[in-house]
Write a protein that holds these residues in place. Structure first.
Motif, PDB file in Angstrom:
ATOM      1  N   UNK A  58       0.609  -1.215   0.006  1.00 58.15           N
ATOM      2  CA  UNK A  58      -0.014   0.101   0.139  1.00 58.15           C
ATOM      3  C   UNK A  58       1.145   1.463  -0.003  1.00 58.15           C
ATOM      4  N   UNK A  59       0.197   2.355  -0.380  1.00 62.69           N
ATOM      5  CA  UNK A  59       0.971   3.740  -0.136  1.00 62.69           C
ATOM      6  C   UNK A  59       0.182   4.711   0.540  1.00 62.69           C
ATOM      7  N   UNK A  60       0.982   5.630   1.119  1.00 61.01           N
ATOM      8  CA  UNK A  60       0.094   6.569   1.871  1.00 61.01           C
ATOM      9  C   UNK A  60       0.676   8.075   1.387  1.00 61.01           C
ATOM     10  N   UNK A  61       0.158   9.012   1.336  1.00 55.63           N
ATOM     11  CA  UNK A  61       0.455  10.068   0.837  1.00 55.63           C
ATOM     12  C   UNK A  61       0.009  11.262   2.046  1.00 55.63           C
ATOM     13  N   UNK A  62       0.785  12.261   2.256  1.00 51.18           N
ATOM     14  CA  UNK A  62       0.173  13.283   3.246  1.00 51.18           C
ATOM     15  C   UNK A  62      -0.379  14.469   2.502  1.00 51.18           C
ATOM     16  N   UNK A  63      -1.481  15.039   2.774  1.00 48.38           N
ATOM     17  CA  UNK A  63      -2.195  16.088   1.942  1.00 48.38           C
ATOM     18  C   UNK A  63      -2.137  16.981   2.876  1.00 48.38           C
ATOM     19  N   UNK A  64      -1.492  18.150   2.655  1.00 52.25           N
ATOM     20  CA  UNK A  64      -1.467  19.434   3.271  1.00 52.25           C
ATOM     21  C   UNK A  64      -1.179  20.724   2.239  1.00 52.25           C
ATOM     22  N   UNK A  65      -1.800  21.935   2.770  1.00 53.49           N
ATOM     23  CA  UNK A  65      -1.823  23.161   1.680  1.00 53.49           C
ATOM     24  C   UNK A  65      -0.645  23.277   1.168  1.00 53.49           C
TER      25      UNK A  65
END
Length: 124
Positions: free
Chosen positions: A51-58
């Protein structure tokens, strides 16, 4: 199939259009409020298990590219569920396969997208 371009990478993440439409509304709403969250998905059959995870931030650039010309119909209950998951310590976890074969949701039309953030307000 749509594409999510994350950061300055030239490679994209392929995401079913229906899911991408929901992610776009959720992400825009949360980032407008300066609320960061993680998005996790399982690798497809064409990639080794994992699996992959990304960090979403402005501060991280995002670009949403849809495969279809028509706007996807949004499901306000699904948006609310996704917003609740995004605020959890686990973050938002999605399975692309659930959206590949799923029929379009009949809830929100394109002109009512403006109401989606209010649905997210209760979940955030």
């Amino acid at each position: 199939m749509g594409q999510l371009f994350y950061g300055n990478a030239s490679e994209s993440i392929e995401i079913p259009d229906r899911l991408l439409a929901h992610l776009k509304v959720l992400t825009a709403t949360k980032l407008r409020r300066s609320e960061s969250f993680t998005l996790t998905w399982r690798h497809g059959a064409d990639i080794a298990a994992g699996r992959q995870t990304i960090w979403l931030q402005p501060a991280i650039p995002l670009r949403f590219v849809f495969g279809g010309a028509e706007m996807e119909k949004l499901d306000s209950a699904l948006l609310t569920e996704m917003a609740r998951a995004a605020t959890s310590s686990t973050g938002l976890v999605v399975d692309f396969a659930d959206f590949d074969a799923a029929p379009a949701a009949p809830i929100a039309a394109a002109e009512s997208i403006a109401t989606a953030p209010s649905a997210l307000a209760t979940a955030a």
